[in-house]
Design an enzyme around this catalytic site. Structure first.
Site, PDB file in Angstrom:
ATOM      1  N   SER A 166     -26.328 -17.113 -75.769  1.00  0.00           N
ATOM      2  CA  SER A 166     -27.044 -18.037 -76.738  1.00  0.00           C
ATOM      3  C   SER A 166     -27.477 -19.413 -76.336  1.00  0.00           C
ATOM      4  CB  SER A 166     -26.129 -18.036 -77.987  1.00  0.00           C
ATOM      5  OG  SER A 166     -24.896 -18.498 -77.649  1.00  0.00           O
ATOM      6  N   HIS A 209     -32.276 -12.951 -75.863  1.00  0.00           N
ATOM      7  CA  HIS A 209     -31.160 -13.683 -77.019  1.00  0.00           C
ATOM      8  C   HIS A 209     -31.599 -13.041 -78.445  1.00  0.00           C
ATOM      9  CE1 HIS A 209     -29.788 -17.415 -79.328  1.00  0.00           C
ATOM     10  NE2 HIS A 209     -28.962 -16.407 -79.313  1.00  0.00           N
ATOM     11  N   GLU A 215     -35.421 -14.166 -78.322  1.00  0.00           N
ATOM     12  CA  GLU A 215     -35.893 -15.198 -77.556  1.00  0.00           C
ATOM     13  C   GLU A 215     -35.961 -14.830 -76.252  1.00  0.00           C
ATOM     14  OE1 GLU A 215     -33.147 -18.731 -78.056  1.00  0.00           O
ATOM     15  OE2 GLU A 215     -34.863 -20.107 -78.155  1.00  0.00           O
ATOM     16  N   ASN A 247     -31.036 -22.721 -80.259  1.00  0.00           N
ATOM     17  CA  ASN A 247     -29.472 -23.288 -80.677  1.00  0.00           C
ATOM     18  C   ASN A 247     -29.843 -24.879 -80.258  1.00  0.00           C
ATOM     19  OD1 ASN A 247     -27.863 -21.428 -81.808  1.00  0.00           O
ATOM     20  ND2 ASN A 247     -27.862 -20.413 -79.834  1.00  0.00           N
TER      21      ASN A 247
HETATM   22  N1  CAA Z   1     -25.876  -6.005 -90.525  1.00  0.00           N
HETATM   23  C1  CAA Z   1     -26.962  -5.253 -91.047  1.00  0.00           C
HETATM   24  N2  CAA Z   1     -27.708  -5.519 -92.010  1.00  0.00           N
HETATM   25  C2  CAA Z   1     -27.272  -6.514 -92.953  1.00  0.00           C
HETATM   26  C3  CAA Z   1     -26.389  -7.402 -92.394  1.00  0.00           C
HETATM   27  C4  CAA Z   1     -25.634  -6.982 -91.175  1.00  0.00           C
HETATM   28  N3  CAA Z   1     -24.721  -7.804 -90.763  1.00  0.00           N
HETATM   29  N4  CAA Z   1     -25.962  -8.382 -93.321  1.00  0.00           N
HETATM   30  C5  CAA Z   1     -27.026  -8.206 -94.149  1.00  0.00           C
HETATM   31  N5  CAA Z   1     -27.913  -6.893 -93.793  1.00  0.00           N
HETATM   32  C6  CAA Z   1     -28.883  -6.449 -94.525  1.00  0.00           C
HETATM   33  C7  CAA Z   1     -28.394  -5.984 -95.991  1.00  0.00           C
HETATM   34  O1  CAA Z   1     -27.753  -4.853 -95.733  1.00  0.00           O
HETATM   35  C8  CAA Z   1     -29.689  -6.012 -97.013  1.00  0.00           C
HETATM   36  O2  CAA Z   1     -30.185  -4.808 -96.539  1.00  0.00           O
HETATM   37  P1  CAA Z   1     -31.011  -4.182 -97.659  1.00  0.00           P
HETATM   38  O3  CAA Z   1     -32.285  -4.929 -98.092  1.00  0.00           O
HETATM   39  O4  CAA Z   1     -31.165  -2.821 -97.246  1.00  0.00           O
HETATM   40  O5  CAA Z   1     -30.273  -4.031 -98.863  1.00  0.00           O
HETATM   41  C9  CAA Z   1     -30.583  -7.309 -96.309  1.00  0.00           C
HETATM   42  O6  CAA Z   1     -30.013  -7.652 -95.180  1.00  0.00           O
HETATM   43  C10 CAA Z   1     -30.324  -8.594 -96.912  1.00  0.00           C
HETATM   44  O7  CAA Z   1     -28.821  -8.653 -97.187  1.00  0.00           O
HETATM   45  P2  CAA Z   1     -28.175  -9.493 -98.716  1.00  0.00           P
HETATM   46  O8  CAA Z   1     -29.028  -9.018 -99.728  1.00  0.00           O
HETATM   47  O9  CAA Z   1     -26.878  -8.867 -98.396  1.00  0.00           O
HETATM   48  O10 CAA Z   1     -28.294 -10.825 -98.614  1.00  0.00           O
HETATM   49  P3  CAA Z   1     -29.211 -12.029 -98.026  1.00  0.00           P
HETATM   50  O11 CAA Z   1     -30.608 -11.741 -98.733  1.00  0.00           O
HETATM   51  O12 CAA Z   1     -28.589 -13.245 -98.015  1.00  0.00           O
HETATM   52  O13 CAA Z   1     -29.552 -11.660 -96.554  1.00  0.00           O
HETATM   53  C11 CAA Z   1     -29.103 -12.379 -94.126  1.00  0.00           C
HETATM   54  C12 CAA Z   1     -28.677 -11.722 -95.358  1.00  0.00           C
HETATM   55  C13 CAA Z   1     -30.309 -11.650 -93.566  1.00  0.00           C
HETATM   56  C14 CAA Z   1     -27.934 -12.357 -93.214  1.00  0.00           C
HETATM   57  C15 CAA Z   1     -29.611 -13.761 -94.460  1.00  0.00           C
HETATM   58  O14 CAA Z   1     -28.789 -14.570 -95.401  1.00  0.00           O
HETATM   59  C16 CAA Z   1     -29.894 -14.680 -93.695  1.00  0.00           C
HETATM   60  O15 CAA Z   1     -31.125 -14.403 -93.336  1.00  0.00           O
HETATM   61  N6  CAA Z   1     -29.391 -15.474 -93.104  1.00  0.00           N
HETATM   62  C17 CAA Z   1     -29.571 -16.545 -92.003  1.00  0.00           C
HETATM   63  C18 CAA Z   1     -29.302 -15.628 -90.794  1.00  0.00           C
HETATM   64  C19 CAA Z   1     -29.585 -16.648 -89.510  1.00  0.00           C
HETATM   65  O16 CAA Z   1     -29.799 -17.635 -89.469  1.00  0.00           O
HETATM   66  N7  CAA Z   1     -29.323 -15.916 -88.525  1.00  0.00           N
HETATM   67  C20 CAA Z   1     -29.265 -16.502 -87.097  1.00  0.00           C
HETATM   68  C21 CAA Z   1     -28.073 -16.929 -86.775  1.00  0.00           C
HETATM   69  S1  CAA Z   1     -28.023 -18.012 -85.265  1.00  0.00           S
HETATM   70  C22 CAA Z   1     -27.832 -16.651 -84.014  1.00  0.00           C
HETATM   71  O17 CAA Z   1     -27.881 -15.532 -84.213  1.00  0.00           O
HETATM   72  C23 CAA Z   1     -28.088 -17.185 -82.735  1.00  0.00           C
HETATM   73  C24 CAA Z   1     -26.933 -17.821 -81.976  1.00  0.00           C
HETATM   74  O18 CAA Z   1     -27.114 -17.779 -80.641  1.00  0.00           O
HETATM   75  C25 CAA Z   1     -25.690 -18.351 -82.732  1.00  0.00           C
END
Ligand code: CAA
Length: 283
Positions: A119, A140, A152, A190
């Protein structure tokens, strides 16, 4: 380049997600980790996700069985001799990554691409641990991998154009959107995300607002799907700290200094969701 067989190193949060999307796209996948129980835990998460897809009518039971059938469990790096690409998703630690890449370079076939899901660590430095830097690239994925569209793609100094093209094509075949970036600390994602999270932690540290208030402001005010402190817990506070340290060291600018509260939480073992406690508590 014809990519059919993939090895994923690391069956944690990111590695199991990458294995899932590769298996769903029809690739033959080796999911590798140090111990069989780590691999089994990753397969358990994948099975749970696929079962939810079946329940939601997005996949049949037969398709689920076929996707799981595309994944082979592996605890031996020698399995890399059978694949066209390795995607490494081990811990964010340069020493560990360079050791893995040096070993893979000895084992994987000459044509194989060695990709890292790092990352923030420099791809060029990881590539220098191998004798095939032109075949080393950053891939990424974002968490949760099955849901997030972005990959990415990071070119190292020596990455060949045909390797970049093969990874862009593979990313599209996973139903994800590739975005090309150059090799700089934190890349794009990031470099922008982590200082925002770090600033949210400073905002808490300086007593400006509570955890809940900070998250609520960013959710309702900026339309972020989750607040920055919830997101930090979700990513892992140790990972957040490691990335901030990489930015701080890489740019040498104090604007990337990790918040002391972040350091304190990590020292306490409060690593977020995975440890049961971070800015919030999880049962
Ligand atoms: N694995 C698989 N599917 C998942 C999941 C997981 N861990 N978490 C949620 N989902 C799915 C759910 O099952 C749901 O699917 P359905 O439509 O079939 O029900 C869908 O995603 C939406 O989930 P929720 O309704 O429970 O909750 P939500 O609407 O809040 O969505 C989320 C969850 C997609 C995680 C949303 O909160 C989100 O987009 N959060 C931000 C995520 C983000 O910023 N990610 C980047 C992180 S940084 C990174 O990864 C890079 C790094 O290097 C650190």
């Amino acid at each position: 380049m014809n990519i059919k067989k993939v090895m994923i190193i690391g069956a944690g949060q990111m590695g199991s997600g990458i294995a899932q999307v590769c298996a769903q796209a029809g690739f033959e996948v080796y999911l590798n980790d140090l111990k069989p129980e780590f691999v089994e835990r990753g397969i358990g998460v994948i099975t749970k996700n696929l079962t939810r897809n079946v329940e939601k009518g997005r996949m049949t039971e037969d398709e689920k069985t076929s996707v799981l059938g595309n994944i082979k469990q592996s605890t031996n790096l020698q399995d890399a001799q059978n694949v066209d690409i390795v995607i490494e998703a081990a811990v964010e630690n340069m020493d560990i990554k360079t050791k893995i890449f040096a070993q893979l370079d000895e084992i994987a076939p000459e044509h194989a691409i060695l990709a890292s899901n790092t990352s923030s660590l420099p791809i060029t430095e990881i590539a220098a641990a191998t004798k095939r830097p032109e075949k080393v690239i950053g891939m990424h994925f974002m968490n949760p991998v099955p849901v997030m569209k972005l990959v990415e793609i990071i070119r190292g100094l020596a990455t060949a154009d045909e390797v970049y093209q093969a990874i862009e094509d593979m990313t599209k075949s996973l139903n994800k959107v590739p975005v090309e970036v150059n090799d700089f600390p934190g890349f794009v994602s990031n470099r922008i995300l982590m200082p925002m999270i770090n600033e949210a932690i400073y905002t808490l540290y300086e007593g400006v607002a509570t955890v809940e208030a900070i998250d609520e402001v960013m959710k309702l005010g900026m339309n972020h799907p989750m607040g920055p402190l919830t997101l930090a817990d979700f990513i892992g506070l140790d990972t957040c700290l490691y990335i901030m340290e990489t930015l701080h060291e890489g740019f040498g600018d104090d604007k990337y200094r990790p918040c002391p509260l972040l350091r304190k939480y990590v020292k306490a073992g409060w690593l977020g969701k995975k440890s049961g406690r971070g800015f919030y508590t999880y049962s």
